[in-house]
Design a protein around this motif. Sequence first.
Motif, PDB file in Angstrom:
ATOM      1  N   HIS A 495       0.878  -1.275   0.105  1.00  0.00           N
ATOM      2  CA  HIS A 495       0.089  -0.121  -0.039  1.00  0.00           C
ATOM      3  C   HIS A 495       0.968   1.100   0.091  1.00  0.00           C
ATOM      4  N   ALA A 560      -7.205  -7.652  -0.314  1.00  0.00           N
ATOM      5  CA  ALA A 560      -8.160  -6.734  -0.216  1.00  0.00           C
ATOM      6  C   ALA A 560      -8.725  -6.077   1.068  1.00  0.00           C
ATOM      7  N   HIS A 561      -8.698  -7.202   1.909  1.00  0.00           N
ATOM      8  CA  HIS A 561      -9.096  -7.091   3.528  1.00  0.00           C
ATOM      9  C   HIS A 561      -7.872  -6.289   4.345  1.00  0.00           C
ATOM     10  N   ASP A 563      -5.660  -4.232   2.753  1.00  0.00           N
ATOM     11  CA  ASP A 563      -5.875  -3.150   2.418  1.00  0.00           C
ATOM     12  C   ASP A 563      -6.744  -2.224   3.192  1.00  0.00           C
ATOM     13  N   SER A 564      -8.157  -2.836   3.461  1.00  0.00           N
ATOM     14  CA  SER A 564      -9.041  -1.982   4.438  1.00  0.00           C
ATOM     15  C   SER A 564      -8.530  -1.702   5.680  1.00  0.00           C
ATOM     16  N   ARG A 565      -7.744  -2.723   6.149  1.00  0.00           N
ATOM     17  CA  ARG A 565      -7.272  -2.605   7.678  1.00  0.00           C
ATOM     18  C   ARG A 565      -6.160  -1.489   7.512  1.00  0.00           C
ATOM     19  N   GLU A 567      -6.145   1.285   5.863  1.00  0.00           N
ATOM     20  CA  GLU A 567      -7.049   2.529   5.730  1.00  0.00           C
ATOM     21  C   GLU A 567      -7.501   2.634   7.309  1.00  0.00           C
ATOM     22  N   ALA A 568      -8.024   1.532   7.869  1.00  0.00           N
ATOM     23  CA  ALA A 568      -8.570   1.724   9.218  1.00  0.00           C
ATOM     24  C   ALA A 568      -7.523   2.228  10.103  1.00  0.00           C
ATOM     25  N   SER A 658      -2.197   0.496  -4.531  1.00  0.00           N
ATOM     26  CA  SER A 658      -2.238  -0.698  -3.783  1.00  0.00           C
ATOM     27  C   SER A 658      -1.879  -1.683  -4.856  1.00  0.00           C
ATOM     28  N   GLN A 679     -14.806   1.004  -6.740  1.00  0.00           N
ATOM     29  CA  GLN A 679     -15.001   2.207  -5.774  1.00  0.00           C
ATOM     30  C   GLN A 679     -14.687   3.521  -6.468  1.00  0.00           C
ATOM     31  N   THR A 682     -11.243   5.367  -7.769  1.00  0.00           N
ATOM     32  CA  THR A 682     -10.549   4.193  -8.010  1.00  0.00           C
ATOM     33  C   THR A 682     -10.230   3.756  -9.281  1.00  0.00           C
TER      34      THR A 682
END
Length: 710
Positions: A495, A560-561, A563-565, A567-568, A658, A679, A682
């Motif tokens: 990322h 993908a998961h 990547d979301s973490r 961002e979190a 990413s 999204q 994106t």
Amino acid sequence: MGLWTLTLLHRKMNFVHAYVWNLLGWATGLSAGEGEWTSEFSFFNVVIDLTDAGQDHMQDIVGLLFKYIQLLQQSGVCKWIFDEERSQEKGRELISEYGGNVFVTIKIEIGKLSAVCETGFHYQDKISPIDYVVNISSNMQIYPPKDWLVGSLLPSDFNPAIIQKILNELSPENVRIFWESKKFEGLTDKVEPWYGTAYSIEKVSSSTIQAWMSSAPNENLHLPEPNVFIPKDLSIKNAQEEVKFPVLLRKSSYSKLWYKPDTVFSTPKAYVKIDFNCPHAGNSPETEVLADLFARLLLDYLNEYAYYAQVAGLLYGISHTDSGFEVTLVGYNHKLRILLETIIDKIVKFEVKPDRFSVIKEMVIKDYQNFKFQQPYQQAMYYCSLILKDQTRPWAERLDVLPRLNVEDLTKFAPMMLSQAFLECYIAGNIEREEAESMVQHVEDVFFKGPNPICRPLFPSQFLTNRVVKLERGMNYCYSKDGLNPSDENSALVHYIQVHQDDFILNVKLQLFALVAKQPAFHQLRSVEQLGYITVLMQRNDSGICGVQFIIQSTVKGPAHIDSRVEAFLKMFESKLYEMTNDEFKSNVNALIDMKLEKHKNLREESRFYWREITDGTLKFDRREAEVAALKKLTQQELVEFFNENVKVGATRKKTLSVRVHGNQHLAEYHSQKSEAVQPNTIQIDDIFSFRRSQPLYGSFRGGIGHVKL
């Protein structure tokens, strides 16, 4: 010493540069020395990397090894060798002749020159304090107190009886032979319980090894000659002027010379780097591969001669680059020019030897093939570079063209590659400016002067540039790919947040953010969420284009998961940054300042720092001092504003890429996500090269002879 081991390796892997290149075409490398040991015993190990042809000549190779051991045993212990050599982790080439050709058959680990040991001890480079402490504490377990600092660095008393006793232990009765090859798959009858490795055991008698010795090639083994590279002049030369940073000592249409005399380390050592920028070396996948073969063959040809320089503390390297190849020399300066002139002569008189071409080509094919066995996070980093760096080509193209290339192709290519070049030179250390200028003048004369020069200067349009894709502000880019190794369960994510082109103030803001966020990122993503063993937050610099990247490899969650973490985490980190006290801010600033003010430990470390500035084209040799000055003026509010503008999730200036590599556990998840809607803001990258061609590029700091910044 009760046992010694011989390991024969025939494997699909990257070959480490070793001490011997067997011109029979049977081996690509050999190393030898003390292996596992305790206070009661130790093993003497010989490791030989085999070619495909060497796999079929195992008995001859073992026979040649024992023939040389027999020569050592029968020759007796020579005092002159002890005076020149001592037991240490260096090797000795053993020269033999076979079929009219001289070749290196084997190398027994006799060690560093005694004279060089003493010189090396007195002029040893500084290392990091933690490594120094580990070394000394290890010595404390072995040596009496008076030898704790010295350890095995200085020679002991000459004791021919002990040396002969050790030589005699190297016998067929005491040897264990490990022969490893993919060709043994399905032919073994045992499996070890820890890693499930298949193997077999066979008894090899002394009479069998004697038979192998008798049937081995009829060579003429002999002891080596005295080493001509041992330095005699260790005087420290006075710098004619106090030079804190490299200076552009001379420039012409053929070359630039950056020069930095040693005013810090006071050792009789020098560092020389010559980068051959050859436009014809990177025109196509074929020329890239041929340039790689050229550099490897050149190193191969020099091995027998230049090995003695390495033993005497004068190291060298020749490596393929994106624009040609580069030559590096580092070590005692007294005999350095002799080695440099020999390397230059080998380049000018380069010819392709068919037997060595076959061996080196086999090595390169295995190198390229093994790319698919890299860890997924390494593959993700590779794809990230391929997306960002203009004019880079994928490894698959090189692998595709390599099998078709032959001796004639390289024979035609080498003079064409050398027909145009520009030399970027850096010389530092215990060398006076006149010596440095003379070295480069000699290289220029060899390549560019004379009635029939082999090389011409570059046209202005041919100078190397480093261009990097300029991502669009406010956009997220995503590139997804299956892992290259179908049996690998791991997935990986890079990322990357692209921020700015080299600028002192922006640099320190980015560096301070990375310092402050590094530990919380590791704690949250690895320790708390346990996403993967490999979890890293680090800065990234592509030829002066700066950013920050999260690198995570995992079996438990898909990219993908992950990547979301990431961002979190960045959302969670906002509050930590906003709530940071003034004392915490100052503490982090001071920690970064201390890191920047840490002095270079040795000439090589200093030279690598300055060479990076030269190759990037940034030429900010006072970078550390300037960034410390910028840090001292930085306020906490400025750091918060930098984060809000460039890193914060949803920031209008933020540019994110990413790169997702999917292991076999997450392939179904990946393919199901392909049908999902993209999204907002994106862009899904499907074809790297179509994407790269459609994007704007940052300007290049590096661009030609006219670009000089002192």
